[in-house]
Design a protein around this motif. Structure first.
Motif, PDB file in Angstrom:
ATOM      1  N   PHE A  34       0.853  -1.188   0.000  1.00 23.54           N
ATOM      2  CA  PHE A  34       0.000   0.000   0.000  1.00 23.54           C
ATOM      3  C   PHE A  34       0.892   1.241   0.000  1.00 23.54           C
ATOM      4  O   PHE A  34       1.054   1.908   1.018  1.00 23.54           O
ATOM      5  CB  PHE A  34      -0.916  -0.007   1.228  1.00 23.54           C
ATOM      6  CG  PHE A  34      -2.010   1.043   1.178  1.00 23.54           C
ATOM      7  CD1 PHE A  34      -3.198   0.802   0.506  1.00 23.54           C
ATOM      8  CD2 PHE A  34      -1.842   2.269   1.809  1.00 23.54           C
ATOM      9  CE1 PHE A  34      -4.199   1.758   0.456  1.00 23.54           C
ATOM     10  CE2 PHE A  34      -2.841   3.237   1.769  1.00 23.54           C
ATOM     11  CZ  PHE A  34      -4.014   2.975   1.090  1.00 23.54           C
ATOM     12  N   ARG A 153      -4.204  -5.784   0.480  1.00 22.53           N
ATOM     13  CA  ARG A 153      -3.742  -5.093  -0.719  1.00 22.53           C
ATOM     14  C   ARG A 153      -4.871  -4.348  -1.424  1.00 22.53           C
ATOM     15  O   ARG A 153      -4.670  -3.258  -1.957  1.00 22.53           O
ATOM     16  CB  ARG A 153      -3.090  -6.084  -1.675  1.00 22.53           C
ATOM     17  CG  ARG A 153      -2.403  -5.448  -2.880  1.00 22.53           C
ATOM     18  CD  ARG A 153      -1.746  -6.515  -3.736  1.00 22.53           C
ATOM     19  NE  ARG A 153      -0.714  -7.230  -3.003  1.00 22.53           N
ATOM     20  CZ  ARG A 153       0.540  -6.821  -2.909  1.00 22.53           C
ATOM     21  NH1 ARG A 153       0.920  -5.701  -3.513  1.00 22.53           N
ATOM     22  NH2 ARG A 153       1.426  -7.506  -2.224  1.00 22.53           N
ATOM     23  N   SER A 154      -6.082  -4.904  -1.415  1.00 21.15           N
ATOM     24  CA  SER A 154      -7.193  -4.321  -2.175  1.00 21.15           C
ATOM     25  C   SER A 154      -8.395  -3.926  -1.336  1.00 21.15           C
ATOM     26  O   SER A 154      -9.274  -3.226  -1.835  1.00 21.15           O
ATOM     27  CB  SER A 154      -7.642  -5.303  -3.271  1.00 21.15           C
ATOM     28  OG  SER A 154      -6.588  -5.592  -4.164  1.00 21.15           O
ATOM     29  N   ARG A 191      -7.343  -0.560  -5.546  1.00 20.87           N
ATOM     30  CA  ARG A 191      -6.012  -0.104  -5.186  1.00 20.87           C
ATOM     31  C   ARG A 191      -5.838   1.378  -5.521  1.00 20.87           C
ATOM     32  O   ARG A 191      -6.244   2.240  -4.762  1.00 20.87           O
ATOM     33  CB  ARG A 191      -4.969  -0.971  -5.872  1.00 20.87           C
ATOM     34  CG  ARG A 191      -5.067  -2.460  -5.457  1.00 20.87           C
ATOM     35  CD  ARG A 191      -3.929  -3.280  -5.988  1.00 20.87           C
ATOM     36  NE  ARG A 191      -2.664  -2.863  -5.379  1.00 20.87           N
ATOM     37  CZ  ARG A 191      -1.484  -3.337  -5.727  1.00 20.87           C
ATOM     38  NH1 ARG A 191      -1.390  -4.242  -6.704  1.00 20.87           N
ATOM     39  NH2 ARG A 191      -0.392  -2.916  -5.141  1.00 20.87           N
TER      40      ARG A 191
END
Length: 216
Positions: A34, A153-154, A191
């Protein structure tokens, strides 16, 4: 006894060093997945409860309504014949933009600024003819603090609280008032470009907010 204390102190120092290293590695790993410091959002919010109570005169406000009734002697209310009536009034809901800074893996500060449009028709009680259209707008600025408790991550999930100020005018009324929001659950999915949604209660909007954002 002295040896025991020194051993305990050494173990404590070692544990603190390991914890610090673990936190550093965890933050490093999060920054790798991130790598964003800032984000902007554009959103639409739900029912603006405080502004509905402050400004409109008919459907939302409840103290005047759209009734065209014939006047008859003895009613004691000349306004029933010669006054004006308010049709149901409408609001856009708060349309807002936001800028955020990610200070920690778990903590973000954001500033949200938005507007809410208000409009409604006014009619003559005697013959039902259209008199005018009332229009107004309110502006709200709310700084938010967000606390993230899911970080992938998402997908990120958070809770937040915000305190700010609102002002606006409608139908010859102008007001300045405090604004406060509590968002128990919010989620972002994506993202660099992401979708967000949150459930929220407060003076600026009730029910929630959703929209799109961009990180950089």
């Amino acid at each position: 006894m002295k040896r025991i204390l020194l051993t305990a102190l050494a173990l404590l120092i070692g544990a603190m060093a390991l914890a610090q290293d673990w936190r550093a590695e965890r933050n490093k790993a999060f920054k790798e997945k991130f790598p964003y410091r800032y984000e902007v959002r554009l959103g639409w919010s739900g029912y603006p409860i405080l502004e509905a109570n402050n400004f409109p005169n008919g459907y939302f406000g409840g103290h005047r309504d759209y009734d065209i009734m014939p006047y008859h002697p003895g009613s004691g209310d000349v306004d029933a014949l010669y006054g004006t009536a308010y049709a149901p009034e409408y609001m856009t809901g708060m349309i807002s933009g936001e800028f955020s800074i990610h200070f920690k893996r778990w903590f973000t500060l954001a500033v949200e600024a938005g507007f809410n449009g208000i409009w409604g028709e006014v009619y003559d009680k005697y013959d039902g003819s259209h008199v005018r259209t009332n229009r107004g707008v309110t502006f709200t600025v709310i700084p938010h603090a967000r606390f993230y408790w899911v970080n992938t991550r998402s997908v990120r999930m958070y809770s937040g609280i915000g305190l700010g100020v609102g002002l606006g005018g409608y139908d010859k009324e102008f007001m300045v008032y405090p604004a406060a929001q509590l968002s128990p659950v919010g989620i972002t999915a994506g993202r660099k470009i992401f979708f967000f949604a949150e459930g929220s209660i407060g003076t600026a909007y009730m029910g929630g907010k959703f929209g799109l954002g961009y990180r950089f």
